[in-house]
Design a protein around this motif. Structure first.
Motif, PDB file in Angstrom:
ATOM      1  N   PHE A 206     101.454 -13.452  65.393  1.00 26.34           N
ATOM      2  CA  PHE A 206     102.014 -14.785  65.663  1.00 26.34           C
ATOM      3  C   PHE A 206     103.496 -14.850  65.295  1.00 26.34           C
ATOM      4  O   PHE A 206     104.215 -15.729  65.741  1.00 26.34           O
ATOM      5  N   ILE A 207     103.913 -13.934  64.435  1.00 28.46           N
ATOM      6  CA  ILE A 207     105.251 -14.019  63.853  1.00 28.46           C
ATOM      7  C   ILE A 207     106.292 -13.237  64.667  1.00 28.46           C
ATOM      8  O   ILE A 207     107.423 -13.695  64.838  1.00 28.46           O
ATOM      9  N   HIS A 208     105.868 -12.072  65.195  1.00 26.72           N
ATOM     10  CA  HIS A 208     106.814 -11.185  65.883  1.00 26.72           C
ATOM     11  C   HIS A 208     107.692 -11.870  66.919  1.00 26.72           C
ATOM     12  O   HIS A 208     108.903 -11.712  66.927  1.00 26.72           O
ATOM     13  N   ALA A 236     104.130 -15.529  55.721  1.00 26.95           N
ATOM     14  CA  ALA A 236     104.243 -15.011  57.085  1.00 26.95           C
ATOM     15  C   ALA A 236     104.348 -13.495  57.003  1.00 26.95           C
ATOM     16  O   ALA A 236     105.156 -12.959  56.253  1.00 26.95           O
ATOM     17  N   GLU A 237     103.503 -12.793  57.762  1.00 24.53           N
ATOM     18  CA  GLU A 237     103.533 -11.325  57.775  1.00 24.53           C
ATOM     19  C   GLU A 237     104.380 -10.817  58.931  1.00 24.53           C
ATOM     20  O   GLU A 237     104.433 -11.443  59.986  1.00 24.53           O
ATOM     21  N   GLY A 238     105.002  -9.675  58.745  1.00 25.10           N
ATOM     22  CA  GLY A 238     105.697  -9.018  59.860  1.00 25.10           C
ATOM     23  C   GLY A 238     107.014  -9.657  60.249  1.00 25.10           C
ATOM     24  O   GLY A 238     107.372  -9.688  61.430  1.00 25.10           O
ATOM     25  N   VAL A 239     107.761 -10.172  59.268  1.00 22.48           N
ATOM     26  CA  VAL A 239     109.075 -10.743  59.567  1.00 22.48           C
ATOM     27  C   VAL A 239     110.092  -9.609  59.689  1.00 22.48           C
ATOM     28  O   VAL A 239     110.343  -8.891  58.732  1.00 22.48           O
ATOM     29  N   GLU A 240     110.618  -9.449  60.884  1.00 20.94           N
ATOM     30  CA  GLU A 240     111.515  -8.315  61.133  1.00 20.94           C
ATOM     31  C   GLU A 240     112.958  -8.724  61.348  1.00 20.94           C
ATOM     32  O   GLU A 240     113.859  -7.891  61.260  1.00 20.94           O
ATOM     33  N   VAL A 244     113.908 -14.917  62.852  1.00 19.47           N
ATOM     34  CA  VAL A 244     112.538 -15.351  62.583  1.00 19.47           C
ATOM     35  C   VAL A 244     112.420 -15.912  61.161  1.00 19.47           C
ATOM     36  O   VAL A 244     111.798 -16.949  60.939  1.00 19.47           O
ATOM     37  N   ALA A 245     113.077 -15.262  60.205  1.00 15.48           N
ATOM     38  CA  ALA A 245     113.039 -15.747  58.817  1.00 15.48           C
ATOM     39  C   ALA A 245     113.625 -17.161  58.745  1.00 15.48           C
ATOM     40  O   ALA A 245     113.074 -18.030  58.054  1.00 15.48           O
ATOM     41  N   ASP A 246     114.692 -17.408  59.480  1.00 15.33           N
ATOM     42  CA  ASP A 246     115.315 -18.732  59.465  1.00 15.33           C
ATOM     43  C   ASP A 246     114.417 -19.797  60.081  1.00 15.33           C
ATOM     44  O   ASP A 246     114.325 -20.909  59.565  1.00 15.33           O
ATOM     45  N   ILE A 247     113.763 -19.435  61.194  1.00 16.25           N
ATOM     46  CA  ILE A 247     112.841 -20.389  61.817  1.00 16.25           C
ATOM     47  C   ILE A 247     111.729 -20.754  60.828  1.00 16.25           C
ATOM     48  O   ILE A 247     111.401 -21.921  60.635  1.00 16.25           O
ATOM     49  N   GLN A 257     106.745 -11.539  54.281  1.00 14.52           N
ATOM     50  CA  GLN A 257     106.774 -10.086  54.106  1.00 14.52           C
ATOM     51  C   GLN A 257     107.242  -9.495  55.423  1.00 14.52           C
ATOM     52  O   GLN A 257     106.961 -10.058  56.473  1.00 14.52           O
ATOM     53  N   GLY A 258     107.893  -8.368  55.369  1.00 16.24           N
ATOM     54  CA  GLY A 258     108.268  -7.727  56.623  1.00 16.24           C
ATOM     55  C   GLY A 258     109.445  -6.806  56.450  1.00 16.24           C
ATOM     56  O   GLY A 258     110.096  -6.787  55.398  1.00 16.24           O
ATOM     57  N   TYR A 259     109.687  -6.034  57.509  1.00 12.41           N
ATOM     58  CA  TYR A 259     110.731  -5.021  57.469  1.00 12.41           C
ATOM     59  C   TYR A 259     112.118  -5.610  57.198  1.00 12.41           C
ATOM     60  O   TYR A 259     113.007  -4.910  56.727  1.00 12.41           O
TER      61      TYR A 259
END
Ligand code: C2E
Ligand code: MG
Ligand code: MG
Ligand code: MG
Length: 289
Positions: A206-208, A236-240, A244-247, A257-259
């Motif tokens: 859902f996050i990608h 939120a998992e998979g924040v790359e 996306v982090a800002d949203i 969490q994420g790369y």
């Protein structure tokens, strides 16, 4: 219908499926050795970061298997195989023990964060699972609040009644619980409300592509709101990406969490990450390179 194609297709299909079965069988057979050897299995740690203040507030423990002949095997491949066998008991016990050993080393060096261990549905069927976790905590001198167990939403739904009892016992013992891969397991909302879990981890699928469209964004926003209204802390998992982090930050999502923040890291790498600026104040990758 082209009759000439059919036998070829069948043959190709059954051959590859045969190979898969053979490989699964081999991995299952060799896992016992892996548990006994002390150089095949290891742990990596992926930081969990609070989106509001950029601090590292925990880490997820992920298992790695270096097979002597087949090389590195992904847990995405071996975990589902082991989970369907009696070895899952030993695998989880191994991970919990190794994670708590690391936890106690880190505690002594000032890295005092909860570690999250993935467990499977089968573990919750073990009659003495709760006792084993409590004993492991005592053995390593770790308070229960420093251990989180991640259970996937689909594992919970597999045996809801039993899960509820086991999870309640763990929670009463002070152990944190999270629902992993949230959004992929079709749990009913009424059931979600009854669980003694405190953390919801929204699945990375859902996050990608969160930045791609309104609908995706509305869906994730609703998942965050709903979970928080039910009293959950949301990860939120998979924040790359920074975008996306800002949203997610705008949506009020608690943690991520994420790369973007860090890949799963070896203990020594984790330590340097933690003590560098990024451990307490992460810098976007773009600004570094
Ligand atoms: P999971 O628990 O949902 O773990 C998250 C997975 O996403 C990890 O893969 C992690 O490396 C990966 N990941 C983290 N951030 C990003 C990102 O930004 N982008 C992308 N594309 N991926 C990201 P990993 O380590 O390969 O583990 C896969 C799955 O294997 C885990 O999913 C979990 O279900 C299982 N697993 C791993 N370790 C264990 C274990 O010790 N016990 C059990 N039962 N299962 C485990
Ligand atoms: Mg997990
Ligand atoms: Mg997950
Ligand atoms: Mg997963």
């Amino acid at each position: 219908r082209d009759a000439r194609l059919t036998p070829t297709k069948v043959e190709v299909y059954s051959k590859s499926s045969d190979d898969r079965h053979q490989r699964s069988f081999r991995l299952l057979q060799d896992f016992d050795n892996a548990l006994k050897s002390n150089d095949q299995l290891s742990l990596v740690f992926q930081p969990r970061v609070n989106l509001a203040n950029d601090r590292c507030i925990g880490a997820e423990v992920l298992l790695r298997w270096q097979h002597p002949v087949l090389g590195s095997i992904s847990p995405g491949e071996f975990a589902p195989i082991i989970e369907q066998s009696p070895y899952i008991t030993k695998m989880t016990a191994w991970v919990v023990d190794a994670a708590l050993r690391q936890s106690s080393l880190w505690k002594a060096s000032g890295i005092h964060i909860p570690l999250s261990v993935n467990i499977s549905a089968a573990n919750l069927e073990e009659v003495d699972f709760v006792q084993k976790i409590v004993l492991a905590l005592l053995r390593h001198g770790i308070v229960p609040e420093m251990l989180e167990l991640e259970v996937t939403e689909s594992a919970i739904m597999k045996n809801a009644a039993n899960c509820l009892a086991k999870l309640s016992a763990l929670s009463e013992g002070g152990i944190r619980l999270s629902i992993d891969d949230f959004g992929t397991g079709y749990s009913s909302l009424s059931y979600l409300q009854k669980l003694p879990t405190t953390v919801v981890k929204i699945d990375q699928s859902f996050i990608h592509d969160l930045n791609l469209g309104h609908r995706q964004r509305n869906l994730v926003h609703s998942m965050i709101k709903l979970s928080q209204d039910l009293g959950y802390q949301v990860v939120a998992e998979g924040v790359e990406t920074l975008e996306v982090a800002d949203i997610l930050k705008t949506m009020g999502c608690d943690d991520a969490q994420g790369y973007l923040f860090a890949k799963p890291l070896r203990p020594a790498e984790f330590e340097s990450w933690f003590w560098s600026d990024r451990g307490t104040v992460y810098r976007p990758l773009k600004a570094i390179s």
